[in-house]
Scaffold this active site. Structure first.
Site, PDB file in Angstrom:
ATOM      1  N   SER A 199       0.810  -1.207   0.000  1.00  0.00           N
ATOM      2  CA  SER A 199       0.000   0.000   0.000  1.00  0.00           C
ATOM      3  C   SER A 199       0.850   1.266   0.000  1.00  0.00           C
ATOM      4  O   SER A 199       1.554   1.540  -0.964  1.00  0.00           O
ATOM      5  CB  SER A 199      -0.961  -0.028   1.195  1.00  0.00           C
ATOM      6  OG  SER A 199      -1.853   1.056   1.161  1.00  0.00           O
ATOM      7  N   ASP A 257      -2.272   6.194  -3.458  1.00  0.00           N
ATOM      8  CA  ASP A 257      -1.206   5.494  -2.764  1.00  0.00           C
ATOM      9  C   ASP A 257      -0.689   4.372  -3.669  1.00  0.00           C
ATOM     10  O   ASP A 257      -1.066   4.288  -4.839  1.00  0.00           O
ATOM     11  CB  ASP A 257      -1.690   4.957  -1.423  1.00  0.00           C
ATOM     12  CG  ASP A 257      -2.844   3.972  -1.572  1.00  0.00           C
ATOM     13  OD1 ASP A 257      -3.556   4.034  -2.597  1.00  0.00           O
ATOM     14  OD2 ASP A 257      -3.059   3.151  -0.659  1.00  0.00           O
ATOM     15  N   ASP A 290      -1.187   1.163  -3.989  1.00  0.00           N
ATOM     16  CA  ASP A 290      -2.051   0.143  -4.584  1.00  0.00           C
ATOM     17  C   ASP A 290      -3.379   0.715  -5.065  1.00  0.00           C
ATOM     18  O   ASP A 290      -4.279  -0.031  -5.439  1.00  0.00           O
ATOM     19  CB  ASP A 290      -2.283  -1.028  -3.630  1.00  0.00           C
ATOM     20  CG  ASP A 290      -3.072  -0.651  -2.384  1.00  0.00           C
ATOM     21  OD1 ASP A 290      -3.043   0.538  -1.986  1.00  0.00           O
ATOM     22  OD2 ASP A 290      -3.701  -1.543  -1.780  1.00  0.00           O
ATOM     23  N   ASP A 344      -5.971   2.277  -3.706  1.00  0.00           N
ATOM     24  CA  ASP A 344      -7.263   2.209  -3.022  1.00  0.00           C
ATOM     25  C   ASP A 344      -7.583   3.490  -2.244  1.00  0.00           C
ATOM     26  O   ASP A 344      -8.609   3.557  -1.573  1.00  0.00           O
ATOM     27  CB  ASP A 344      -7.364   0.977  -2.118  1.00  0.00           C
ATOM     28  CG  ASP A 344      -6.423   0.993  -0.922  1.00  0.00           C
ATOM     29  OD1 ASP A 344      -5.576   1.917  -0.822  1.00  0.00           O
ATOM     30  OD2 ASP A 344      -6.531   0.082  -0.077  1.00  0.00           O
TER      31      ASP A 344
END
Length: 451
Positions: A94, A237, A239, A241
């Site tokens: 992340s 960020d 990833d 999400d």
């Protein structure tokens, strides 16, 4: 939980987070899941290929067939899970620095696993007695190349595309070299926006900025908004999400203000929203104004997901939930944090009013965040003991859902250990910036004295 924190499990690659560890986690998950087939996804990190191979090996060794869906944003992997009705192992850290990697586990409904489900897998992992299958029963692997395209198509069908296109908006996008770079530029252009980008080349070394979309990492995006005269700046960020915004002047929008503005547009009387114990007064105000209920959980998407599921089983309407870090849920769309979808929902508001006007009702609060590194568990415990002693001596309302939160009426401060890094985090908020700084400094001093 010893293995899974507030948002999966993470660590420094080949130090605390190794291929062997990933194999064992995947074996445990594959043993607990009653599934003949699962998927493995990854973000853009340089170590993602190695660790995705390890995850696939762990799953196939316990007889699970594996779909290799490749580099993709976490919400795209969750969409794949729901569409195909298969669980997914996502290799991602992340927002953490490039040397980190991690694992998120997703159920066949596309939802991150609840605390109870993670505990079952953790128990299997700690037991260390995984039953592998004979050589002629190992799982098969296949590569799937359509996950990102299918995800973008679903996004386009889920938002008010015509409303956004008619507004003739310019979007400045910074996916931070992460997985959002694979889908968000295409998505926003398909919405009819003019799109200008920075840090939009997928690169697991993150050369342009650190993956965490905090104000200090996003100076290039602010400048791009001003240069391009964009209507909105969007940052993701690692990833994809989460979504963080800049207004049309190139000014950073606090994540708490964006969450409050989206919630104000979404909540109706009798609804419930869910956030973590570091919730801003902005969301408290938005919920109160809508005559909606605000529920608090420990910090981390896992805890928020678990509480949303409980509320839904009880018949409550939860149209929006999330945290002020840009991780927002729209459960009626999908119980997943989705940076691209969140940004599109914000664009729906910007289509009617300038971004600065959208968040203006939630201005006037100042936030201070500090991170203190600890060397080991003993030092962490000494520091937390010092925080508890300091909190007990204060004349304020104390909440211990997750760490120590003190509400003073005009301000609040929270001290808690990170669920993913060797850090103790301090959060403070007040209408007066000096007051927030004062509270954060007081707690920081107490923590330093307790080392």
């Amino acid at each position: 939980m010893e293995v899974f924190g507030s948002s999966g499990t993470r660590g420094t690659v080949n130090e605390t987070f190794t291929p062997e560890f990933v194999v064992q986690v995947a074996q445990a998950a594959g043993s607990v899941w009653d599934a003949e087939r699962a998927a493995v996804a990854r973000d853009t990190r340089a170590t993602g290929g190695m660790l995705a191979d390890a995850a696939a090996s762990g799953l196939t060794s316990v007889g699970v067939d594996v779909d290799r869906i490749g580099r993709t944003p976490t919400p795209a992997a969750q969409a794949y899970a729901e569409r195909e009705q298969v669980p997914v192992v996502i290799v991602t850290a992340s927002h953490n620095p490039p040397e980190f990697n991690g694992i998120k586990l997703i159920g066949p409904d596309g939802v991150g696993l609840s605390v109870d489900a993670l505990e079952l897998i953790e128990d299997e992992f700690l037991d260390r007695e995984v039953d592998t299958v004979p050589w002629d029963q190992v799982g098969r692997r296949r590569r799937v190349s359509t996950a990102n395209d299918d995800y973008v198509a679903e996004l386009l069908s889920a938002v008010d595309r015509e409303r956004i296109a008619d507004a003739d908006l310019t979007v400045a996008l910074d996916p931070g070299h992460g997985a959002g770079a694979l889908t968000s530029p295409e998505f926003f252009r398909a919405l009819g926006c003019d799109v200008v980008t920075v840090n939009a080349q997928p690169d697991g070394h993150f050369p342009g900025r650190d993956p965490e979309p905090i104000e200090g990492n996003l100076g290039d995006l602010g400048r791009l908004v001003r240069t391009a005269e964009a209507d909105l700046g969007v940052a993701h960020d690692g990833d994809g999400d989460r979504a963080i915004f800049f207004d049309e002047h190139g000014e950073f929008i606090e994540g708490d203000a964006a969450l409050a503005a989206l919630s104000a547009a979404e909540l109706d009387p009798g609804d419930t929203t869910v956030s973590a114990v570091n919730v801003s007064q902005r969301l408290v105000d938005a919920a109160d104004d809508a005559d909606a209920t605000l529920e608090l959980t420990p910090i981390g998407s896992t805890h928020i997901v678990s509480r949303i599921l409980e509320l839904q089983r009880e018949g409550a309407a939860v149209p929006i939930a999330g945290e002020g870090n840009g991780g927002i849920f729209f459960p009626e769309y999908r119980l997943a944090r989705d940076g691209a979808y969140t940004a599109a929902r914000f664009l729906e508001l910007v289509a009617e009013r300038r971004a600065s006007e959208v968040v203006a009702p939630f201005a006037g609060y100042h936030n201070v965040r500090r991170n203190l590194h600890y060397a080991d568990a003993d030092e962490r415990d000494r520091m937390l003991d010092a925080a508890a002693e300091w909190a007990d001596a204060e004349d304020a309302e104390e909440t211990t859902i997750d760490g120590y939160r003190l509400d003073y009426g005009d301000a609040w401060v929270l001290t808690r250990p990170s669920g993913t890094e060797p850090l103790i985090r301090v959060y403070a908020e007040a209408r007066d910036k000096a007051r927030a700084e004062e509270l954060a400094s007081a707690v920081t001093d107490a923590l330093e004295d307790g080392r």
